[in-house]
Design a protein around this motif. Structure first.
Motif, PDB file in Angstrom:
ATOM      1  N   VAL A 141     -51.257  40.296 -40.861  1.00 51.27           N
ATOM      2  CA  VAL A 141     -51.135  40.490 -42.310  1.00 51.27           C
ATOM      3  C   VAL A 141     -51.815  39.325 -43.034  1.00 51.27           C
ATOM      4  CG1 VAL A 141     -49.513  40.616 -44.243  1.00 51.27           C
ATOM      5  CG2 VAL A 141     -49.025  41.874 -42.129  1.00 51.27           C
ATOM      6  N   ALA A 142     -51.539  38.095 -42.581  1.00 50.49           N
ATOM      7  CA  ALA A 142     -52.120  36.912 -43.242  1.00 50.49           C
ATOM      8  C   ALA A 142     -53.643  36.952 -43.205  1.00 50.49           C
ATOM      9  CB  ALA A 142     -51.598  35.638 -42.569  1.00 50.49           C
ATOM     10  N   LEU A 143     -54.198  37.394 -42.083  1.00 52.37           N
ATOM     11  CA  LEU A 143     -55.669  37.430 -41.951  1.00 52.37           C
ATOM     12  C   LEU A 143     -56.265  38.593 -42.744  1.00 52.37           C
ATOM     13  CD1 LEU A 143     -55.215  35.198 -39.889  1.00 52.37           C
ATOM     14  CD2 LEU A 143     -56.656  36.444 -38.284  1.00 52.37           C
ATOM     15  N   LYS A 144     -55.659  39.760 -42.602  1.00 47.48           N
ATOM     16  CA  LYS A 144     -56.206  40.945 -43.287  1.00 47.48           C
ATOM     17  C   LYS A 144     -56.199  40.774 -44.802  1.00 47.48           C
ATOM     18  CE  LYS A 144     -57.033  44.242 -40.139  1.00 47.48           C
ATOM     19  NZ  LYS A 144     -58.295  44.969 -40.015  1.00 47.48           N
ATOM     20  N   ARG A 145     -55.157  40.119 -45.331  1.00 40.72           N
ATOM     21  CA  ARG A 145     -55.093  39.905 -46.779  1.00 40.72           C
ATOM     22  C   ARG A 145     -56.286  39.107 -47.283  1.00 40.72           C
ATOM     23  NH1 ARG A 145     -51.234  40.388 -50.264  1.00 40.72           N
ATOM     24  NH2 ARG A 145     -51.488  38.361 -51.248  1.00 40.72           N
ATOM     25  N   ARG A 146     -56.865  38.339 -46.413  1.00 46.83           N
ATOM     26  CA  ARG A 146     -58.024  37.525 -46.787  1.00 46.83           C
ATOM     27  C   ARG A 146     -59.329  38.172 -46.345  1.00 46.83           C
ATOM     28  NH1 ARG A 146     -56.279  32.252 -48.156  1.00 46.83           N
ATOM     29  NH2 ARG A 146     -54.013  32.218 -48.160  1.00 46.83           N
ATOM     30  N   GLY A 147     -59.229  39.436 -45.943  1.00 44.98           N
ATOM     31  CA  GLY A 147     -60.439  40.179 -45.591  1.00 44.98           C
ATOM     32  C   GLY A 147     -60.992  39.840 -44.224  1.00 44.98           C
ATOM     33  N   ILE A 148     -60.177  39.198 -43.386  1.00 42.00           N
ATOM     34  CA  ILE A 148     -60.667  38.830 -42.045  1.00 42.00           C
ATOM     35  C   ILE A 148     -60.445  40.001 -41.094  1.00 42.00           C
ATOM     36  CG2 ILE A 148     -60.313  37.251 -40.089  1.00 42.00           C
ATOM     37  CD1 ILE A 148     -59.343  35.178 -42.265  1.00 42.00           C
ATOM     38  N   ASP A 149     -61.434  40.273 -40.257  1.00 47.21           N
ATOM     39  CA  ASP A 149     -61.377  41.377 -39.292  1.00 47.21           C
ATOM     40  C   ASP A 149     -60.450  40.957 -38.142  1.00 47.21           C
ATOM     41  OD1 ASP A 149     -61.788  43.179 -37.267  1.00 47.21           O
ATOM     42  OD2 ASP A 149     -63.971  43.185 -37.426  1.00 47.21           O
ATOM     43  N   ALA A 150     -59.237  41.516 -38.125  1.00 47.53           N
ATOM     44  CA  ALA A 150     -58.260  41.151 -37.094  1.00 47.53           C
ATOM     45  C   ALA A 150     -57.717  42.414 -36.437  1.00 47.53           C
ATOM     46  CB  ALA A 150     -57.110  40.365 -37.713  1.00 47.53           C
ATOM     47  N   THR A 151     -57.569  42.374 -35.107  1.00 43.71           N
ATOM     48  CA  THR A 151     -56.993  43.506 -34.358  1.00 43.71           C
ATOM     49  C   THR A 151     -55.834  42.978 -33.521  1.00 43.71           C
ATOM     50  OG1 THR A 151     -59.215  44.437 -34.198  1.00 43.71           O
ATOM     51  CG2 THR A 151     -57.521  45.399 -32.771  1.00 43.71           C
ATOM     52  N   VAL A 152     -54.716  43.731 -33.535  1.00 40.92           N
ATOM     53  CA  VAL A 152     -53.539  43.358 -32.736  1.00 40.92           C
ATOM     54  C   VAL A 152     -53.523  44.205 -31.464  1.00 40.92           C
ATOM     55  CG1 VAL A 152     -51.009  43.300 -32.666  1.00 40.92           C
ATOM     56  CG2 VAL A 152     -52.207  42.809 -34.815  1.00 40.92           C
ATOM     57  N   PHE A 153     -53.373  43.548 -30.314  1.00 41.54           N
ATOM     58  CA  PHE A 153     -53.250  44.261 -29.042  1.00 41.54           C
ATOM     59  C   PHE A 153     -51.832  44.080 -28.510  1.00 41.54           C
ATOM     60  CE2 PHE A 153     -57.695  43.246 -29.570  1.00 41.54           C
ATOM     61  CZ  PHE A 153     -58.287  44.482 -29.320  1.00 41.54           C
ATOM     62  N   GLU A 154     -51.094  45.167 -28.399  1.00 40.21           N
ATOM     63  CA  GLU A 154     -49.697  45.125 -27.972  1.00 40.21           C
ATOM     64  C   GLU A 154     -49.563  45.888 -26.659  1.00 40.21           C
ATOM     65  OE1 GLU A 154     -46.629  43.817 -28.661  1.00 40.21           O
ATOM     66  OE2 GLU A 154     -45.887  45.133 -27.074  1.00 40.21           O
ATOM     67  N   GLN A 155     -48.832  45.278 -25.710  1.00 39.02           N
ATOM     68  CA  GLN A 155     -48.710  45.916 -24.391  1.00 39.02           C
ATOM     69  C   GLN A 155     -47.880  47.198 -24.423  1.00 39.02           C
ATOM     70  OE1 GLN A 155     -46.786  43.146 -21.748  1.00 39.02           O
ATOM     71  NE2 GLN A 155     -44.897  43.070 -22.924  1.00 39.02           N
ATOM     72  N   ARG A 158     -34.470  43.143 -36.861  1.00 41.11           N
ATOM     73  CA  ARG A 158     -35.804  42.835 -36.317  1.00 41.11           C
ATOM     74  C   ARG A 158     -36.727  44.044 -36.426  1.00 41.11           C
ATOM     75  NH1 ARG A 158     -38.542  42.990 -31.329  1.00 41.11           N
ATOM     76  NH2 ARG A 158     -39.933  41.205 -31.023  1.00 41.11           N
ATOM     77  N   ALA A 159     -36.207  45.226 -36.142  1.00 42.66           N
ATOM     78  CA  ALA A 159     -37.046  46.435 -36.207  1.00 42.66           C
ATOM     79  C   ALA A 159     -37.528  46.676 -37.638  1.00 42.66           C
ATOM     80  CB  ALA A 159     -36.264  47.640 -35.696  1.00 42.66           C
ATOM     81  N   ASP A 160     -36.690  46.372 -38.632  1.00 40.59           N
ATOM     82  CA  ASP A 160     -37.100  46.557 -40.031  1.00 40.59           C
ATOM     83  C   ASP A 160     -38.230  45.596 -40.390  1.00 40.59           C
ATOM     84  OD1 ASP A 160     -35.137  48.473 -40.329  1.00 40.59           O
ATOM     85  OD2 ASP A 160     -33.689  47.118 -41.266  1.00 40.59           O
ATOM     86  N   LEU A 161     -38.107  44.352 -39.915  1.00 44.59           N
ATOM     87  CA  LEU A 161     -39.146  43.365 -40.237  1.00 44.59           C
ATOM     88  C   LEU A 161     -40.464  43.732 -39.551  1.00 44.59           C
ATOM     89  CD1 LEU A 161     -39.984  40.780 -41.619  1.00 44.59           C
ATOM     90  CD2 LEU A 161     -38.917  39.463 -39.774  1.00 44.59           C
ATOM     91  N   VAL A 162     -40.379  44.132 -38.279  1.00 43.56           N
ATOM     92  CA  VAL A 162     -41.579  44.585 -37.566  1.00 43.56           C
ATOM     93  C   VAL A 162     -42.199  45.767 -38.323  1.00 43.56           C
ATOM     94  CG1 VAL A 162     -42.337  45.782 -35.448  1.00 43.56           C
ATOM     95  CG2 VAL A 162     -40.972  43.689 -35.279  1.00 43.56           C
ATOM     96  N   GLY A 163     -41.352  46.683 -38.795  1.00 37.57           N
ATOM     97  CA  GLY A 163     -41.831  47.867 -39.523  1.00 37.57           C
ATOM     98  C   GLY A 163     -42.539  47.496 -40.817  1.00 37.57           C
ATOM     99  N   ILE A 164     -41.955  46.571 -41.564  1.00 32.73           N
ATOM    100  CA  ILE A 164     -42.565  46.150 -42.840  1.00 32.73           C
ATOM    101  C   ILE A 164     -43.943  45.530 -42.598  1.00 32.73           C
ATOM    102  CG2 ILE A 164     -42.401  44.388 -44.646  1.00 32.73           C
ATOM    103  CD1 ILE A 164     -39.386  44.792 -44.622  1.00 32.73           C
ATOM    104  N   LEU A 165     -44.011  44.672 -41.586  1.00 38.31           N
ATOM    105  CA  LEU A 165     -45.294  44.010 -41.293  1.00 38.31           C
ATOM    106  C   LEU A 165     -46.332  45.034 -40.834  1.00 38.31           C
ATOM    107  CD1 LEU A 165     -43.799  40.878 -39.492  1.00 38.31           C
ATOM    108  CD2 LEU A 165     -45.085  40.819 -41.642  1.00 38.31           C
ATOM    109  N   ALA A 166     -45.920  45.933 -39.945  1.00 42.14           N
ATOM    110  CA  ALA A 166     -46.866  46.939 -39.435  1.00 42.14           C
ATOM    111  C   ALA A 166     -47.335  47.852 -40.567  1.00 42.14           C
ATOM    112  CB  ALA A 166     -46.206  47.753 -38.319  1.00 42.14           C
ATOM    113  N   ASP A 167     -46.417  48.215 -41.468  1.00 43.52           N
ATOM    114  CA  ASP A 167     -46.793  49.112 -42.578  1.00 43.52           C
ATOM    115  C   ASP A 167     -47.776  48.442 -43.536  1.00 43.52           C
ATOM    116  OD1 ASP A 167     -45.208  51.047 -41.551  1.00 43.52           O
ATOM    117  OD2 ASP A 167     -43.561  50.797 -42.976  1.00 43.52           O
ATOM    118  N   ALA A 168     -47.801  47.117 -43.541  1.00 50.34           N
ATOM    119  CA  ALA A 168     -48.706  46.408 -44.449  1.00 50.34           C
ATOM    120  C   ALA A 168     -50.131  46.351 -43.901  1.00 50.34           C
ATOM    121  CB  ALA A 168     -48.184  44.985 -44.682  1.00 50.34           C
ATOM    122  N   LEU A 169     -50.322  46.870 -42.687  1.00 47.62           N
ATOM    123  CA  LEU A 169     -51.642  46.767 -42.042  1.00 47.62           C
ATOM    124  C   LEU A 169     -52.387  48.094 -42.087  1.00 47.62           C
ATOM    125  CD1 LEU A 169     -50.483  44.700 -38.945  1.00 47.62           C
ATOM    126  CD2 LEU A 169     -51.993  43.902 -40.784  1.00 47.62           C
TER     127      LEU A 169
END
Ligand code: FAD
Length: 395
Positions: free
Chosen positions: A21-35, A105-116
């Motif tokens: 979220v911090a990177l994308k807000r600044r227009g930086i190309d960021a990808t998250v890889f989750e197992q 924790r699931a709500d916080l993860v959800g909020i962050l993911a929804d912002a992407l």
């Protein structure tokens, strides 16, 4: 003209998603890889504190957070096990700005993911290898993918697979305690005080209780000793009767709460001594991969959000060539701060578990700890990072 940077974040927990979220807000190309095949819905409460909450607001997530969190304020307090009060718990920073809240924790993860944006998170990507040259960082994944980036942020948790590419591999340190965690619907304990974080301390153990989801759930964490090293997981089922037995004879308020528990999960508490380094070339560590800490200051998630915000500022405007230096600056700013909190969490655990011959001395230290708390709550990660690079941030 220099091309824009491409950043990989390994791990889609609170730290990795906050970094995205911090990177994308600044227009930086960021990808998250989750197992995992999907971001986890499991979990229990996490306490956000003013230093972390302010940053989430700066990411534009204040409204979403208010919708799922439960604010904590006046009346929050420390007690001895029988309910004798020791001291109030500080819930604001030194400017009296609030920010302490219970959140699932699931709500916080959800909020962050929804912002992407939709294409940011790639699940089913377990990182199994890393290599780098002077100009690129290469990740290999269990599914056979091999992808190259300008920088990699390892946010893959306490058992980080990528940490070994920065420092000598070592095992996390087991604390000798496990945490029983879960929650009780408020309607089962209508007498429970609202909007407070309450912590009771006894010999070898302590109990922390605070609300989630606007107060609809009362979240408890009972910390008890266990000789053998135990797994850490949000989803290892525990025995509610055993939990009740661990706190038998304590403050009747706790006993009544625990009588309502029909499902509990336990979590083995581990941390590490502060690492000597977080960065090697184009690879850096973030969150529990960098600074796993005991939960006795409620700062694990908050420190990972500080890491994320710091990287947002430092990588803003960076070129591919700049990245190794920027990541060194990140380490220089963040490592001493996180190390102080890691060590503070260990020290607080001794107080909470009454590992003192003289409990009056313990109580005095708890009362005096407000200054240390304020030094944590007052920290402005954005301002510190901006000062380091001398730019203005997008707030
Ligand atoms: P994690 O939350 O551990 O996330 C790491 C992510 O990386 C996971 O999604 C994992 O699946 C993924 N991953 C791991 N290896 C790989 C790989 N090789 N490739 C790809 N993906 C990978 N903090 C508090 O402040 N209060 C609390 O009450 C609290 N309770 C916690 C309970 C549990 C079970 C855990 C794990 C942490 C808890 N913490 C708590 C700590 C807090 O949640 C973390 O400090 C914070 O969330 C930052 O974690 P993280 O994102 O760095 O790591």
């Amino acid at each position: 003209m220099t091309r824009a940077i491409r950043v990989a974040i390994v791990g889609g927990g609170i730290g990795g998603l906050a970094a995205a979220v911090a990177l994308k807000r600044r227009g930086i190309d960021a990808t998250v890889f989750e197992q995992a095949r999907a971001l986890t819905e499991i979990g229990a409460g996490v306490q956000l504190q003013p230093n972390g909450t302010r940053l989430l607001h700066s990411f534009g997530l204040g409204e979403a957070l208010s919708a799922v969190g439960a604010p904590l304020g006046d009346g929050s307090a420390y007690f001895r096990q029988d309910g004798a009060p020791i001291a109030p718990i500080r819930t604001t920073d030194s400017q009296d700005r609030p920010g302490m809240m219970g959140v699932h924790r699931a709500d916080l993860v959800g909020i962050l993911a929804d912002a992407l944006p939709d294409d940011t998170i790639r699940t089913g990507h377990k990182s199994i290898g890393f290599d780098q040259t002077a100009t690129e960082a290469v990740l290999t994944f269990e599914n056979g993918d091999e992808l190259s980036f300008d920088a990699v942020i390892a946010a893959d948790g306490i058992h980080s697979a990528l940490q070994q590419y920065v420092v000598e591999p070592s095992e996390p340190v087991y604390s000798g305690s496990v945490a029983f965690r879960g929650y009780v619907p408020r309607e089962l304990v209508p007498e429970w005080p609202e909007r407070v974080s309450l912590l009771w301390m006894g010999a070898d153990r302590h109990m922390l209780v605070y609300p989630l989801r606007g107060g609809k759930l009362i979240n408890y964490v009972g910390f008890v000793p266990r000789a053998q090293a135990a797994i850490e997981s949000w989803s290892a089922p525990g025995d509610p009767d055993q939990l009740r037995a661990e706190f038998a004879g304590w403050d009747p308020l706790i006993q009544h709460l625990l009588e309502q528990v029909d499902e509990t999960f336990w979590w083995g508490l581990r941390d590490r001594a502060p690492l000597p380094r977080w960065t090697e070339g184009r690879l850096t560590l973030l969150g529990d991969a960098a600074h796993p800490m005991l939960p006795h200051l409620g700062q694990g998630a908050n420190q990972s959000i500080e890491d994320a915000a710091t990287l947002g500022v430092l990588l803003d405007g960076a070129t591919p060539e700049d990245l190794p230096d920027r990541l060194q600056t990140y380490e220089k700013i963040r490592l001493p701060r996180a190390a102080r909190v890691q060590q503070g969490a260990r020290a607080n655990g001794l107080r909470y578990d009454s590992a003192y011959v003289d409990l009056e001395q313990r109580d005095r230290e708890i009362q005096d700890s407000v200054q240390f708390r304020l030094s944590i709550f007052d920290y402005d990660a954005l301002a510190v990072a901006e000062e380091a690079v001398g730019i203005h941030s997008l707030r």
